[in-house]
Every structure is written in C-alpha cells, then in structure tokens.
Design a protein around this motif. Structure first.
Motif, short mmCIF file in Angstrom:
data_model
loop_
_atom_site.label_atom_id
_atom_site.label_comp_id
_atom_site.label_asym_id
_atom_site.label_seq_id
_atom_site.Cartn_x
_atom_site.Cartn_y
_atom_site.Cartn_z
N SER B 87 1.00 -1.09 0.05
CA SER B 87 0.06 -0.02 0.14
C SER B 87 0.78 1.24 0.12
O SER B 87 0.58 2.20 -0.94
N LYS B 88 1.92 1.31 0.90
CA LYS B 88 2.55 2.68 0.87
C LYS B 88 3.45 2.53 -0.41
O LYS B 88 3.55 3.69 -0.72
N ILE B 89 3.79 1.44 -0.85
CA ILE B 89 4.70 1.70 -2.25
C ILE B 89 3.73 2.20 -3.09
O ILE B 89 4.17 3.00 -3.98
N ALA B 90 2.53 1.65 -3.24
CA ALA B 90 1.64 1.99 -4.38
C ALA B 90 1.33 3.59 -4.19
O ALA B 90 1.49 4.35 -5.15
N LEU B 91 0.95 4.03 -3.07
CA LEU B 91 0.59 5.53 -2.63
C LEU B 91 1.89 6.34 -3.09
O LEU B 91 1.60 7.58 -4.01
N ASN B 92 3.03 6.01 -2.89
CA ASN B 92 4.10 6.72 -2.95
C ASN B 92 4.74 6.68 -4.52
O ASN B 92 5.37 7.60 -4.86
N ILE B 93 4.49 5.59 -5.26
CA ILE B 93 4.81 5.41 -6.81
C ILE B 93 4.02 6.79 -7.21
O ILE B 93 4.56 7.50 -7.97
N GLY B 94 2.74 6.86 -6.98
CA GLY B 94 1.96 8.19 -7.39
C GLY B 94 2.48 9.61 -6.81
O GLY B 94 2.57 10.49 -7.28
N VAL B 95 3.02 9.33 -5.63
CA VAL B 95 3.72 10.63 -4.75
C VAL B 95 4.99 11.06 -5.63
O VAL B 95 4.93 12.32 -6.33
N TYR B 96 5.98 10.12 -5.93
CA TYR B 96 6.87 10.40 -6.73
C TYR B 96 6.92 10.77 -8.09
O TYR B 96 7.55 11.75 -8.62
N ILE B 177 -1.99 4.48 -6.61
CA ILE B 177 -1.07 5.19 -7.16
C ILE B 177 -1.89 6.75 -7.51
O ILE B 177 -1.27 7.65 -7.33
N LEU B 178 -2.93 6.63 -8.09
CA LEU B 178 -3.74 7.71 -8.68
C LEU B 178 -4.06 8.77 -7.29
O LEU B 178 -3.95 9.77 -7.49
N ILE B 179 -4.52 8.05 -6.37
CA ILE B 179 -4.65 8.98 -5.11
C ILE B 179 -3.58 9.53 -4.81
O ILE B 179 -3.61 10.53 -4.30
N GLY B 180 -2.40 8.71 -4.49
CA GLY B 180 -1.04 9.20 -4.02
C GLY B 180 -0.83 10.45 -4.89
O GLY B 180 -0.19 11.59 -4.45
N GLY B 181 -0.91 10.21 -6.09
CA GLY B 181 -0.49 11.37 -7.00
C GLY B 181 -1.32 12.63 -7.16
O GLY B 181 -0.79 13.82 -7.21
N TRP B 182 -2.49 12.41 -6.94
CA TRP B 182 -3.50 13.46 -6.83
C TRP B 182 -3.14 14.46 -5.76
O TRP B 182 -3.14 15.54 -5.70
N VAL B 183 -2.95 13.67 -4.57
CA VAL B 183 -2.88 14.60 -3.28
C VAL B 183 -1.49 15.20 -3.38
O VAL B 183 -1.39 16.19 -3.06
N GLU B 184 -0.66 14.44 -4.03
CA GLU B 184 0.90 14.97 -3.94
C GLU B 184 0.88 16.41 -4.90
O GLU B 184 1.65 17.38 -4.56
N GLU B 258 -7.76 26.57 5.51
CA GLU B 258 -8.26 25.27 6.03
C GLU B 258 -8.13 24.18 5.00
O GLU B 258 -7.49 22.92 5.20
N PHE B 259 -8.17 24.59 3.80
CA PHE B 259 -8.09 23.44 2.64
C PHE B 259 -6.65 23.15 2.38
O PHE B 259 -6.45 21.99 2.52
N CYS B 260 -5.69 24.07 2.55
CA CYS B 260 -4.38 24.03 2.43
C CYS B 260 -3.70 22.87 3.51
O CYS B 260 -3.19 21.98 3.48
N ASN B 261 -4.41 23.42 4.67
CA ASN B 261 -3.77 22.73 5.89
C ASN B 261 -4.12 20.95 5.61
O ASN B 261 -3.49 20.24 6.02
N LEU B 262 -5.45 20.85 5.23
CA LEU B 262 -5.88 19.67 4.97
C LEU B 262 -5.26 18.56 3.99
O LEU B 262 -4.82 17.52 4.23
N ILE B 263 -5.05 19.28 3.00
CA ILE B 263 -3.99 18.75 1.86
C ILE B 263 -2.72 18.26 2.38
O ILE B 263 -2.20 17.39 2.29
N LYS B 264 -2.21 19.30 3.11
CA LYS B 264 -0.72 18.80 3.72
C LYS B 264 -0.77 17.90 4.95
O LYS B 264 -0.01 16.80 4.88
N GLN B 265 -1.89 17.86 5.53
CA GLN B 265 -2.07 16.89 6.63
C GLN B 265 -2.32 15.48 6.02
O GLN B 265 -1.47 14.48 6.42
N VAL B 266 -2.90 15.50 5.04
CA VAL B 266 -3.41 14.12 4.19
C VAL B 266 -1.94 13.52 3.54
O VAL B 266 -1.51 12.45 3.77
N ARG B 267 -1.42 14.62 2.80
CA ARG B 267 -0.10 14.11 2.02
C ARG B 267 1.22 13.79 3.15
O ARG B 267 1.69 12.55 2.95
N ASN B 268 1.22 14.39 4.14
CA ASN B 268 2.09 14.14 5.14
C ASN B 268 1.99 12.87 5.90
O ASN B 268 2.76 11.91 6.17
#
Lengths: 146, 272
Positions: B87-96, B177-184, B258-268
C-alpha cells in the motif's frame, strides 16, 4: 485424469493465453494507430491507458475530466479485424457534444469551454446475424496541445 | 498423440501461472493488495473511470510561467527505502510520479531522472515489471530534452504501468497510485500558494478546477465499503471534497487556509 477434465483444463489454458495476448495487443494499438491519429507532434498523449478487448456488439463508457481553455484531441481506434467504431461524447446529462456517426471521423478536436467531466461512449457495431462476432482491442487516446 | 500433447499443455500453463504469480507482487512484505479479480472475459457494457494520472495532474496545476521549482516541498528521495508494504509503495509511486512531473516542468533533469529511477525500483518491488523503459531513462540522462519531450516520456512510462496493472487485474494498485499522485500534486500546488488564494490567482483557479477530478475519484471509490486498504483513502477524499464545497460556497482566506492545511495533513500521512 479423465479426458473431460483434460479438455476443461486445456480450454481454460487456451482462454487464458488468448486473453493475455489480446491485452498485450491493446498497448500496441494505443502506441501505434492511436498515437498516429493523435499526431504526437501536435498533441501530448495523456498518461491513462484507456484500451480493452471488446467484441462486436459491445460498448464502453469512459468518464474523463477536461479543463477550461485546454485544446484536446480524442481518438478512437480499433484493431484491424474490428469494424469501424462509433463514438459519442456527452455530458453527464447525456447531451451529445460530438457524434462520429455524423462526422465519420476517428477523432475530435475541441477546446473545453469549462472544467467538466464528460463521457466518451464507444460502440462496436454488431456483427451480421449469420457471422460470428469478432473480438479485438479498442482504444481511446486523449491528448492535449501544449 | 493426445496423451503426449496434454502434459506439454499442462506444463506450459503451469509455467505461465508461475510467471504471473512472480509478477503479482506477492513477494512484498504484505500482500494486502493481492487477490483482486475483475472478470473482463465476458464484457458487454463496460465503464472505465479515467481519473487523472499524476503526471497529467501536475501539468494541469503547475503549467504556469509564474511558478518556480522548490526542491524542499517534494518527497525526499531518501524516503523510498522506508516504504515496505504494498500500500505504501503504491501510494508513493503516485507521490514520486507527481514530484518528478513537477521537476520536469522546470527543467530539473537530474531530479526527474533520479525519481523515475526510484519509481522504476518501487514498481518492480510490487511486481510491475513493465513500467519505465531503460531507453527512456537513458534518453533523459544523455540528452537535453525539452519540456514537451519529457512530458511524453513520463506519460508513456505511466501508461505502461497503467496497462500492466489493468492487464493483470490489479485495479486497486492503480487506484492507490492515482490517489497518491492526486494528493501530492495538490500538495505542491497549495505549498506554492503560501496558503493564500491571492498569491497566484491562476494557480488558485487551477487548484479549484481539480474539484471535477475529485468527483471522478469519488465515483471510482463508490464501492469500496469494507475494503480496509481503500476505505481510509476514501475518507481522505471525502474530507477534501467537503472543503471544496465550502470553498465553492465561500472563498475566504480562512477557508482556503483550512483547505491547504488538510491537503498537507493528508499528504504528510502518506509519505511517512
């Protein structure tokens, strides 16, 4: 192992091999015919893979986001053994924005006038009643100009 | 003849089954993404929800001459070593992938190359053997490519991954992967606004435009109730969507922050 069981296993194996091979052909279809019609010197292909094996009579709806002010080309192509495909682009209320039945073209160029989710509906015409339906890949390739 | 032929067919099938098992990521530490099956052999009416790829998402958000590249906001390359579940690998393939797409838009060839190499390694770790081609890595390493050329390479690499996962019925992996990429990509964008909608109005407009891509994501996640891997991600998406609705109703500085903070919190939470 009796002959019937052997036949079932062999049939399943052949079906698996045929499906795997059909799937592999889909990426080739995108990168050859799809990219040619897209004209990659003018449009950058989007990264999603929108291709799958279908039979005559099948159809597929692809939901996609389009952004305001961007120029897009939508290309719909099928494998060599497939009949000419029809496609429509509609909004979620099913209002038709484009219909290839009218233009007889494989692609549609447009500028999105707003941020919108649209549906690209692809229909593989049915086979003649006395013929066995063909199956093969169909691909929807979307590109944007840069 | 029949008797001799059957063992051959059986062995051939066994070999294919073995190869496909090896490629399905079952050797990763946990296999919470294993066991997905979608029967595509009898399709009559199919629906494909084509959510934005991380690379396309980065272009839609960051293709803006007033922006700049900031190395400090992308996920550090050293982090990839700590992702040891599928799961972590898939999410972070999207992030990277979002990170390297952002880097490529600002002519950061070395970072683009390094991150593509990381994505290649992570993809192989979860059994995606046909993603980034060596010739593409070599092209980036050995040539001075323009932005357009880089985008084509990155998009073709992602398409290979997408096709491979579709062909192997691993829909859940591509969704992650798509969710990780969207959030990043959103994280990079909101970081560049310094939490104010006035910093770069065009960027703010692009961030707000992504509400429609989130709507498609919601549609794709409609039937994941009870799925312990995707449910937490769906909850994140729901929370972000609620704030989109709030911004639509009242685009105030406070709501944008508030929106920016939520995005940052989720991404982190994704990159730890």
């Amino acid at each position: 192992m009796n002959l019937k069981v052997k036949h079932i296993i062999a049939t399943a194996l052949f079906a698996f091999i045929a499906l795997t091979s059909a799937n592999a052909q889909c990426i080739d279809l995108v990168k050859t015919k799809g990219f040619t019609y897209l004209d990659t010197s003018k449009y950058i292909p989007e990264a999603r893979f929108n291709a799958l094996p279908l039979r005559e009579g099948d159809n597929v709806d692809i939901y996609k986001s389009f952004f305001k002010g961007r120029t897009y080309r939508i290309v719909v192509v099928g494998a060599e053994n497939m009949p000419k495909l029809n496609f429509k682009v509609t909004n979620f209320q099913r209002q038709i924005l484009y219909d290839s039945n009218i233009t007889k073209e494989e692609s549609w160029d447009f500028v999105s006038d707003k941020n919108q989710n649209l549906i690209i509906s692809v229909e593989v015409p049915e086979a003649a009643k006395d013929k066995k339906p063909q199956s093969g890949c169909i691909a929807v390739v979307v590109g944007f100009s840069y | 003849m029949k008797i001799r032929l059957f063992p051959l067919i059986f062995l051939f099938g066994l070999a294919i089954w073995f190869m496909s098992s090896c490629n399905s990521g079952e050797n990763a530490n946990t296999d919470e993404l294993a066991g997905e099956t979608i029967d595509s052999s009898d399709i009559r009416e199919e629906i494909l929800i084509s959510m934005l790829a991380p690379s396309d998402m980065a272009v839609m958000l960051m293709d803006n001459p007033d922006l700049h590249f900031n190395k400090d906001i992308i996920n550090p390359s050293s982090n990839y070593k700590k992702y040891n579940t599928n799961s972590k690998i898939a999410l972070n393939i999207g992030v990277y992938t979002a990170d390297l797409s952002y880097a490529s838009l600002f002519d950061q060839e070395q970072i683009t190359y390094d991150y593509l190499d990381i994505v290649k390694g992570m993809s192989e770790e979860i059994g995606i053997t046909q993603s980034i081609e060596k010739r593409h890595l070599d092209m980036i390493k050995n040539n001075k490519l323009d932005k357009e050329h880089m985008m084509k390479i990155i998009n073709e690499s992602f398409m290979n991954t997408d096709a491979y996962l579709r062909e192997n019925n691993r829909q859940k992996v591509i969704t992650m992967i798509l969710i990780g990429g969207w959030v990043e990509a959103q994280y990079i964008a909101v970081s560049l606004t310094n939490d104010s909608p006035e910093t770069n109005p065009k960027l703010t407009e692009s961030i707000l435009a992504q509400k429609i891509s989130l709507e498609l994501m919601n549609k794709a996640l409609e039937n994941v109730k009870g799925d312990k891997t995707l449910m937490p991600l769906k909850n994140d998406i729901d929370k972000i969507y609620k704030l989109y609705l709030l911004l639509e109703d009242n685009m105030s500085d406070a709501n944008f922050k508030e929106f920016c903070n939520l995005i940052k919190q989720v991404r982190n939470s994704y990159i730890v």
